[in-house]
Write an enzyme that holds these catalytic residues in place. Structure first.
Site, PDB file in Angstrom:
ATOM      1  N   GLU A  80     -13.583  11.704  -1.633  1.00  0.00           N
ATOM      2  CA  GLU A  80     -12.766  11.057  -0.603  1.00  0.00           C
ATOM      3  C   GLU A  80     -11.538  11.914  -0.309  1.00  0.00           C
ATOM      4  O   GLU A  80     -10.872  12.384  -1.244  1.00  0.00           O
ATOM      5  CB  GLU A  80     -12.236   9.702  -1.074  1.00  0.00           C
ATOM      6  CG  GLU A  80     -13.247   8.596  -1.175  1.00  0.00           C
ATOM      7  CD  GLU A  80     -12.581   7.285  -1.603  1.00  0.00           C
ATOM      8  OE1 GLU A  80     -11.364   7.123  -1.404  1.00  0.00           O
ATOM      9  OE2 GLU A  80     -13.286   6.439  -2.161  1.00  0.00           O
ATOM     10  N   GLU A  99      -7.138  -1.996   5.534  1.00  0.00           N
ATOM     11  CA  GLU A  99      -7.149  -0.552   5.795  1.00  0.00           C
ATOM     12  C   GLU A  99      -7.370  -0.228   7.266  1.00  0.00           C
ATOM     13  O   GLU A  99      -7.818   0.875   7.601  1.00  0.00           O
ATOM     14  CB  GLU A  99      -8.185   0.126   4.901  1.00  0.00           C
ATOM     15  CG  GLU A  99      -7.735   0.061   3.455  1.00  0.00           C
ATOM     16  CD  GLU A  99      -8.637   0.792   2.487  1.00  0.00           C
ATOM     17  OE1 GLU A  99      -8.125   1.329   1.500  1.00  0.00           O
ATOM     18  OE2 GLU A  99      -9.855   0.805   2.720  1.00  0.00           O
ATOM     19  N   LYS A 100      -7.042  -1.179   8.155  1.00  0.00           N
ATOM     20  CA  LYS A 100      -7.356  -0.930   9.577  1.00  0.00           C
ATOM     21  C   LYS A 100      -6.505   0.178  10.179  1.00  0.00           C
ATOM     22  O   LYS A 100      -6.860   0.734  11.201  1.00  0.00           O
ATOM     23  CB  LYS A 100      -7.280  -2.210  10.398  1.00  0.00           C
ATOM     24  CG  LYS A 100      -5.971  -2.938  10.383  1.00  0.00           C
ATOM     25  CD  LYS A 100      -6.109  -4.227  11.198  1.00  0.00           C
ATOM     26  CE  LYS A 100      -4.862  -5.079  11.100  1.00  0.00           C
ATOM     27  NZ  LYS A 100      -4.636  -5.577   9.717  1.00  0.00           N
ATOM     28  N   PHE A 101      -5.404   0.534   9.531  1.00  0.00           N
ATOM     29  CA  PHE A 101      -4.619   1.670  10.044  1.00  0.00           C
ATOM     30  C   PHE A 101      -4.827   2.940   9.217  1.00  0.00           C
ATOM     31  O   PHE A 101      -4.058   3.892   9.318  1.00  0.00           O
ATOM     32  CB  PHE A 101      -3.137   1.296  10.154  1.00  0.00           C
ATOM     33  CG  PHE A 101      -2.910   0.244  11.192  1.00  0.00           C
ATOM     34  CD1 PHE A 101      -3.187   0.504  12.525  1.00  0.00           C
ATOM     35  CD2 PHE A 101      -2.484  -1.030  10.839  1.00  0.00           C
ATOM     36  CE1 PHE A 101      -3.027  -0.474  13.502  1.00  0.00           C
ATOM     37  CE2 PHE A 101      -2.311  -2.014  11.805  1.00  0.00           C
ATOM     38  CZ  PHE A 101      -2.583  -1.738  13.136  1.00  0.00           C
ATOM     39  N   HIS A 102      -5.868   2.935   8.390  1.00  0.00           N
ATOM     40  CA  HIS A 102      -6.270   4.166   7.693  1.00  0.00           C
ATOM     41  C   HIS A 102      -7.142   4.957   8.650  1.00  0.00           C
ATOM     42  O   HIS A 102      -7.992   4.387   9.331  1.00  0.00           O
ATOM     43  CB  HIS A 102      -7.057   3.792   6.436  1.00  0.00           C
ATOM     44  CG  HIS A 102      -7.227   4.923   5.468  1.00  0.00           C
ATOM     45  ND1 HIS A 102      -8.006   6.023   5.734  1.00  0.00           N
ATOM     46  CD2 HIS A 102      -6.723   5.109   4.232  1.00  0.00           C
ATOM     47  CE1 HIS A 102      -7.968   6.843   4.684  1.00  0.00           C
ATOM     48  NE2 HIS A 102      -7.187   6.312   3.766  1.00  0.00           N
ATOM     49  N   TRP A 126      -1.424   3.578   3.063  1.00  0.00           N
ATOM     50  CA  TRP A 126      -0.825   2.930   1.896  1.00  0.00           C
ATOM     51  C   TRP A 126       0.493   3.543   1.446  1.00  0.00           C
ATOM     52  O   TRP A 126       1.068   3.095   0.463  1.00  0.00           O
ATOM     53  CB  TRP A 126      -1.818   2.858   0.733  1.00  0.00           C
ATOM     54  CG  TRP A 126      -2.654   4.089   0.522  1.00  0.00           C
ATOM     55  CD1 TRP A 126      -3.937   4.277   0.942  1.00  0.00           C
ATOM     56  CD2 TRP A 126      -2.283   5.299  -0.160  1.00  0.00           C
ATOM     57  NE1 TRP A 126      -4.402   5.522   0.577  1.00  0.00           N
ATOM     58  CE2 TRP A 126      -3.408   6.169  -0.104  1.00  0.00           C
ATOM     59  CE3 TRP A 126      -1.127   5.743  -0.808  1.00  0.00           C
ATOM     60  CZ2 TRP A 126      -3.399   7.442  -0.674  1.00  0.00           C
ATOM     61  CZ3 TRP A 126      -1.120   7.014  -1.376  1.00  0.00           C
ATOM     62  CH2 TRP A 126      -2.249   7.840  -1.303  1.00  0.00           C
ATOM     63  N   ARG A 175      -9.108  -6.406  -4.025  1.00  0.00           N
ATOM     64  CA  ARG A 175     -10.276  -5.740  -4.604  1.00  0.00           C
ATOM     65  C   ARG A 175      -9.971  -5.357  -6.052  1.00  0.00           C
ATOM     66  O   ARG A 175      -8.825  -5.431  -6.488  1.00  0.00           O
ATOM     67  CB  ARG A 175     -10.687  -4.516  -3.786  1.00  0.00           C
ATOM     68  CG  ARG A 175      -9.670  -3.397  -3.838  1.00  0.00           C
ATOM     69  CD  ARG A 175     -10.188  -2.144  -3.157  1.00  0.00           C
ATOM     70  NE  ARG A 175      -9.166  -1.113  -3.102  1.00  0.00           N
ATOM     71  CZ  ARG A 175      -9.310   0.046  -2.491  1.00  0.00           C
ATOM     72  NH1 ARG A 175     -10.425   0.347  -1.871  1.00  0.00           N
ATOM     73  NH2 ARG A 175      -8.332   0.934  -2.505  1.00  0.00           N
ATOM     74  N   ASN A 219     -16.031   2.337  -8.276  1.00  0.00           N
ATOM     75  CA  ASN A 219     -15.141   3.082  -7.370  1.00  0.00           C
ATOM     76  C   ASN A 219     -13.793   3.256  -8.039  1.00  0.00           C
ATOM     77  O   ASN A 219     -13.173   2.271  -8.469  1.00  0.00           O
ATOM     78  CB  ASN A 219     -14.936   2.339  -6.040  1.00  0.00           C
ATOM     79  CG  ASN A 219     -14.261   3.209  -4.998  1.00  0.00           C
ATOM     80  OD1 ASN A 219     -14.835   4.214  -4.567  1.00  0.00           O
ATOM     81  ND2 ASN A 219     -13.044   2.868  -4.626  1.00  0.00           N
ATOM     82  N   GLU A 220     -13.358   4.471  -8.155  1.00  0.00           N
ATOM     83  CA  GLU A 220     -12.027   4.779  -8.691  1.00  0.00           C
ATOM     84  C   GLU A 220     -11.678   3.871  -9.875  1.00  0.00           C
ATOM     85  O   GLU A 220     -10.749   3.046  -9.803  1.00  0.00           O
ATOM     86  CB  GLU A 220     -10.970   4.661  -7.590  1.00  0.00           C
ATOM     87  CG  GLU A 220     -11.092   5.750  -6.546  1.00  0.00           C
ATOM     88  CD  GLU A 220      -9.888   5.810  -5.594  1.00  0.00           C
ATOM     89  OE1 GLU A 220      -9.165   4.811  -5.491  1.00  0.00           O
ATOM     90  OE2 GLU A 220      -9.687   6.869  -4.970  1.00  0.00           O
TER      91      GLU A 220
HETATM   92  C1  GAL Z   1      -9.215   5.075  -2.203  1.00  0.00           C
HETATM   93  C2  GAL Z   1     -10.380   4.111  -2.239  1.00  0.00           C
HETATM   94  C3  GAL Z   1     -10.981   3.880  -0.880  1.00  0.00           C
HETATM   95  C4  GAL Z   1      -9.909   3.658   0.134  1.00  0.00           C
HETATM   96  C5  GAL Z   1      -8.978   4.846   0.123  1.00  0.00           C
HETATM   97  C6  GAL Z   1      -7.893   4.766   1.145  1.00  0.00           C
HETATM   98  O1  GAL Z   1      -8.374   4.851  -3.267  1.00  0.00           O
HETATM   99  O2  GAL Z   1     -11.375   4.558  -3.113  1.00  0.00           O
HETATM  100  O3  GAL Z   1     -11.846   2.771  -0.950  1.00  0.00           O
HETATM  101  O4  GAL Z   1      -9.227   2.496  -0.172  1.00  0.00           O
HETATM  102  O5  GAL Z   1      -8.366   4.934  -1.136  1.00  0.00           O
HETATM  103  O6  GAL Z   1      -7.058   5.898   1.089  1.00  0.00           O
END
Ligand code: GAL
Length: 709
Positions: A304, A352-355, A312, A108, A146-147
């Site tokens: 967020e 991000e499936k384990f987020h 991550w 991304r 986004n960010e």
């Molecule tokens: C942020 C991002 C989100 C998601 C999140 C995960 O940096 O804006 O889309 O990836 O981290 O922690």
């Protein structure tokens, strides 16, 4: 915004789920008290399958479902991850790193911020979304990009090279001599003879020209702002009156948040402290104070945070039971009107499936979902604080330009970092229950009693004068080492350091004397305890008017000043020429706050957050132990509905939000009676007692403006 009370929800990515799940999502959102979700942040490839080919039917359906369920939408412009067909048509939009590697798709944020192809496609998408949804009743807010700068804060592709040169021509008035002078190009034979010779600062044999790097940081942050503003302009034209924001990041050096702030109708931030970090609450508190300050004190949105674990870090420890609530309440206490998480439902596919999600893989009969539901109830109970403000008597200066220049290489010490110093100062003030703002060095400082300048290494003449004027007219300043060193071109200001603030501080610095890694020196003087010590930095200070508060212990600086005080005009200037241990820093700050008449919100144990928002006093126990706090007056806790008085004990991570406890400065509790001015140690205060319609009595104190120490 039209939401009454505190907004609650998160990123909602229905494109990852079959339709059947959408109805369940809305039902669960209602159960959890969710009233705002961010839709479509990474949905570009689902919205647009080719040039001019838009599929918006599914968003129509989702927005209608949400609206019918009483849930409002923060609608994303979806421009942070360009679709694969667009990249295939315009491979030149892919960003290039400093080492020359072109980054590919499949992840991304794979776009060059200066790319005309990227920008044109993004703006077309924004126009389509704005036209379609500007009148949708669920629409509450536009969420742009986004960010910005996450993953790819700068680009070195050929498009960026051209854009950088154009930016430099504008900055230097098309005058190469001006550029050569600003960049100091006679050093190491770097003289530029034609604009086309200029390249972005990429891989090089050794240290690159620092002013080239500083200008590239300015340019790169500006290009990201350019992307944001271009989208915002489209929205302003096609969806007038609808507020817009973007989610900035906490302590993110590449992007100058001050430059974004004026173009955001509501400030928002993403904050992901490591749950395993005992200082996680300080990160959240600081993110809140910074974001509030960016918006001039207005309520802001935590856009967020993780409901539990991220995915991550190398090891991803989930938030402990109660920690989601604890950190969310910190955000609300510091002015947030919205608590959103990433994301609503945990993904089953993708990186991000384990987020964590608010709805975990294990479903709703889970610790996380129960905490999500409980937080919804807590935030509903805090509705009365929505829209109210937090005020601070102390500002810590924050300037991205100075931060960029400060942390370039080849300085006296590689250990002078703005964030680390900020965090130490912030932690000491937090534990002393002193609320802080951040401020730009050139901003109006007159509303503060104390201004702290941590490593304001680069300073313009105007900003230097601004701090001097603040002290001259009665303020107190605390300036730390390696401040006032260079001008905006990163040229050392002539004479001894800190050239623009020598008169203000009543001293000059002859020589920097950083301590070797791990080395320490003993500190003596009036503010030093028996084992006071210094690390990281020392310098040779000569006084001309200032008096020492701390002194160094060892040769060759034995006995020379390590911290000083200087009466200047109607105010006081304190200088810190080293990095003292935690206790000594706390003593110096306590001494300085007392002189500046900065008082704690409450006399409470360290680790218990005490902050006032409007009429509500928040107390949050961030320690691992049950902790007692003495309330100066009885109050009603919005969270539990109970009336509390005297000594209360807060369990670890627990909190109260008390209405009715007057803003009584700690040193006045129990010493004043009746209406009218209050004299004595605390100075010029005016007490006011009001009888409220519900039978309660409210006592408030208004502070005078006299800041003389
Ligand atoms: C942020 C991002 C989100 C998601 C999140 C995960 O940096 O804006 O889309 O990836 O981290 O922690």
């Amino acid at each position: 915004m039209t939401i009454r009370g505190i907004a609650y929800g998160g990123d909602y990515n229905p494109e990852q789920w079959p339709r059947e799940v959408w109805a369940e999502d809305v039902a669960l959102m209602q159960r959890a008290g969710v009233n705002l979700v961010t839709v479509g942040v990474f949905a570009w490839s689902r919205i647009q399958s080719g040039p001019g080919q838009f599929d918006l039917g599914w968003i129509d359906e989702v927005l209608d479902l949400l609206y019918d369920g009483g849930i409002r939408v923060d609608l994303a412009t979806a421009t942070a991850s360009p679709p694969s067909w667009l990249v295939a048509a315009h491979p030149e939009m892919l960003p290039v790193r400093a080492d020359g590697v072109r980054l590919g798709p499949g992840s991304r944020q794979h776009f060059c911020p200066s790319s005309p192809a990227y920008r044109a496609a993004a703006l077309e998408l924004v126009a389509v979304l704005a036209d379609r949804y500007r009148d949708h009743p669920a629409l509450e807010l536009w969420h742009i990009g986004n960010e910005y700068g996450c993953h790819v804060p700068a680009c070195h592709c050929e498009v960026s090279q051209t854009a950088f040169r154009a930016w430099l021509r504008a900055r230097y008035g098309d005058d190469l001599a001006a550029l050569n002078s600003a960049w100091g190009t006679d050093f190491w034979s770097q003289r530029i003879t034609a604009w086309d010779e200029i390249r972005t600062p990429a891989a090089a044999p050794t240290f690159l020209n620092p002013t080239l790097q500083l200008d590239f940081a300015r340019f790169s942050s500006g290009e990201l702002l350019g992307c944001y503003r271009a989208e915002r302009d489209v929205l302003a034209a096609r969806s007038p009156g609808m507020p817009a924001t973007t989610n900035l990041m906490t302590f993110f050096r590449p992007v100058d948040s001050w430059s974004f702030a004026p173009y955001m109708d509501v400030q928002s931030v993403d904050c992901y402290p490591d749950p395993a970090d005992p200082a996680a609450h300080l990160t959240m508190a600081a993110a809140g104070d910074i974001t509030r300050s960016l918006g001039g004190g207005q309520p802001w949105i935590l856009m967020e945070q993780a409901p539990a674990a991220v995915n991550w870090r190398f090891v991803n420890v989930p938030k402990a039971p109660g920690q989601l609530r604890e950190l969310s309440l910190t955000a609300v206490a510091r002015g947030s009107d919205g608590i959103l998480q990433f994301q609503w439902r945990a993904s089953v596919a993708g990186a991000e499936k384990f987020h964590s999600g608010m709805v975990p893989h294990a479903g709703t009969d889970t610790r996380v979902f129960r905490e999500v539901e409980a937080l919804g109830r807590d935030l509903a109970a805090l509705a009365p604080v929505a829209g109210t403000r937090v005020t601070a008597d102390v500002a810590i200066l924050l300037d991205w330009e100075s931060w960029w220049a400060l942390e370039l290489e080849a300085h006296p010490s590689g250990y002078v970092w703005w964030v680390i110093t900020f965090q130490h100062l912030y932690a000491a003030l937090f534990d002393a229950h002193v609320t802080v703002d951040v401020a730009h060095p050139a901003a109006d400082l007159s509303g503060y009693r104390l201004v702290i300048a941590p490593h304001i290494y680069l300073v313009s003449d105007a900003a230097a004068e601004n701090l001097t004027t603040f002290v001259r007219s009665g303020g107190t300043a605390l300036v730390t080492y390696f401040s006032g060193i260079v001008d905006p071109d990163d040229h050392v200001r002539p004479g001894s350091y800190p050239a623009p603030w020598k008169d203000l501080l009543g001293l000059h610095v002859e020589e920097h004397w950083p301590l070797a890694e791990g080395a320490t020196d003993l500190l003596g003087g009036t503010l030093a305890g028996p084992s006071a010590s210094a690390s990281l930095w020392r310098e040779q200070v000569h006084l001309h008017g200032a008096e020492p508060l701390l002194t160094f212990g060892s040769a060759p600086l034995a006995g020379s000043p390590a911290a000083t005080r200087h009466a200047y005009g109607d105010g006081l200037a304190v200088y810190l020429a080293t990095w003292p241990d935690r206790e000594t820093l706390a003593s110096l700050l306590a001494w300085t706050c007392e002189r500046a008449r900065v008082r704690p919100v409450l006399d409470a144990p360290a680790g218990v957050e005490a902050v006032r928002r409007g009429d509500v006093l928040f107390l949050i126990n961030h320690t691992a132990e049950p902790t007692a706090v003495d309330l100066p007056e009885p109050g009603r806790d919005l969270l539990s509905g109970r009336s509390l008085s005297g000594r209360i004990t807060l369990a670890p991570r627990d909190a109260v939000a008390l209405v009715g406890v007057a803003d009584v400065p700690a040193d006045l509790v129990g010493t004043v009676h009746g209406d009218g001015p209050v004299a004595g140690a605390a100075g010029d205060l005016r007490r006011r007692i009001e009888d409220l319609p519900d039978g309660r009595r409210r006592t408030s104190y208004r502070r005078g403006l006299d800041r003389r120490p």
